[in-house]
Design an enzyme around this catalytic site. Structure first.
Site, PDB file in Angstrom:
ATOM      1  CG  ASP A  42      77.158   5.944 117.831  1.00  0.00           C
ATOM      2  OD1 ASP A  42      76.429   6.328 116.891  1.00  0.00           O
ATOM      3  OD2 ASP A  42      76.903   4.921 118.513  1.00  0.00           O
ATOM      4  CG  HIS A  91      73.256   6.498 120.790  1.00  0.00           C
ATOM      5  ND1 HIS A  91      72.976   7.108 121.981  1.00  0.00           N
ATOM      6  CD2 HIS A  91      73.877   5.335 121.121  1.00  0.00           C
ATOM      7  CE1 HIS A  91      73.393   6.369 122.990  1.00  0.00           C
ATOM      8  NE2 HIS A  91      73.946   5.270 122.479  1.00  0.00           N
ATOM      9  CD  GLU A 135      72.606  10.454 122.239  1.00  0.00           C
ATOM     10  OE1 GLU A 135      71.788   9.506 122.189  1.00  0.00           O
ATOM     11  OE2 GLU A 135      73.810  10.275 122.445  1.00  0.00           O
ATOM     12  N   GLY A 150      75.542   2.573 118.015  1.00  0.00           N
ATOM     13  CA  GLY A 150      76.387   1.529 118.574  1.00  0.00           C
ATOM     14  C   GLY A 150      75.678   0.213 118.811  1.00  0.00           C
TER      15      GLY A 150
END
Length: 316
Positions: free
Chosen positions: A260, A284, A265, A286
């Site tokens: 994740d 990402h 990013e 989470g």
């Protein structure tokens, strides 16, 4: 002209709908940047007139070199109460107030278990097969009775352990300062670093990124894992050596991975991870829930109003 407030990295366009910004609008012109900007010169161009910036986690870094080029900046709000991407010493030196919000709850732990189930039962592959007209392509494995190795037993690691125990997994853990008493309190077994990789069916990363944890999981650790084992990372990408993980996945040293978080990013379109069939990739997510966004942006509004009233709160 009212002062300018800029919200960064609102990829999903939800910031203004996640809280009541009406009182903020009385004092500030609000601008929202939906796309991530990594180039410092472009950031300066976009943020030069901003008195207040609301940052999403550590997505955009604020080193001294950037803060020094933002003379209008007076308040920097970050979602979460910790942000390693902000040079706090430079901010203080420049007279920039940095405030935060409370963090996410059990969302990351829930996602971790969800990713483990997806790996164990080949959920994404079977979903694709069904959409393509197929039926029953894989054979999965159960979580019950398997060993979950937790790298880190802080808040998130403890929550993952709690959920894993409900699935009747055997949970072991390692962290630099973990003792048997704290492990027992979390219903896990403390083990050595090497033993965790050698014995676990699933390894899940739950330590913060710092100089001591960067590259913590490398080729040596991956090589000692079972060929049937999986690794899950919902913490920070660089904790797991990217090249070593890519090689382990390509030659089937391990059965697969669920990620994740990444070194860069958003994950670049040409990143080779996108081409591997034995890795589950999430962008990402989470902390990305309606409840967390309401808390993040609701408290960001509180931070801005408190600063405007001369009594800033939740200072970093």
């Amino acid at each position: 002209m009212p002062a300018r407030l800029t919200i960064l990295d609102d990829h999903q366009g939800v910031a203004l709908d996640s809280a009541d910004w009406s009182a903020v609008r009385d004092a500030y012109e609000i601008a929202v940047l939906h796309d991530h900007v990594s180039d410092e010169d472009e950031l300066v161009e976009q943020l030069a007139d901003s008195e207040v910036i609301v940052a999403m986690r550590e997505r955009t870094a604020f080193p001294a070199s950037l803060l020094e080029r933002l003379p209008a900046l007076r308040l920097l709000v970050t979602t979460g109460l910790h942000n390693a991407a902000i040079d706090l010493d430079a901010a203080r030196r420049l007279g920039i107030t940095v405030s935060g919000t409370t963090g996410s709850g059990r969302e990351v732990a829930e996602l971790t278990i969800g990713m483990m189930i997806a790996l164990a039962r080949n959920i994404t592959a079977e979903d694709r097969g069904m959409h393509d007209g197929g039926w029953q392509h894989t054979i999965g494995t159960r979580l019950e009775g398997k060993t979950l190795g937790l790298i880190g037993l802080g808040k998130q690691g403890t929550w993952v352990a709690e959920l894993a125990n409900a699935f009747r997994m055997h949970v072991v853990a390692w962290s630099p300062h973990l003792d048997a008493g704290r492990a027992e309190a979390a219903s896990v077994t403390a083990v050595g670093f090497a033993e965790l990789f050698e014995t676990s069916d699933f390894v899940s990363v739950h330590v913060p990124l710092n100089d001591g944890t960067r590259g913590l999981v490398g080729a040596e650790e991956l090589a000692t894992m079972k060929e049937t084992a999986f690794i899950v990372n919902t913490s920070r990408g660089p904790i797991v050596d990217g090249e070593a993980l890519m090689m382990a996945l390509m030659v089937d040293t391990i059965a697969g991975a669920a990620l994740d978080v990444f070194d860069v990013e958003p994950l670049p379109l040409k990143d080779p991870l996108r081409s591997l069939s034995n890795v589950l990739l999430l962008p990402h997510l989470g902390y990305v829930t309606r409840e967390v966004y309401a808390e993040f942006y609701g408290q960001a509004v509180e931070d801005v109003l408190a600063f405007a009233a001369g009594a800033p709160v939740r200072l970093l």
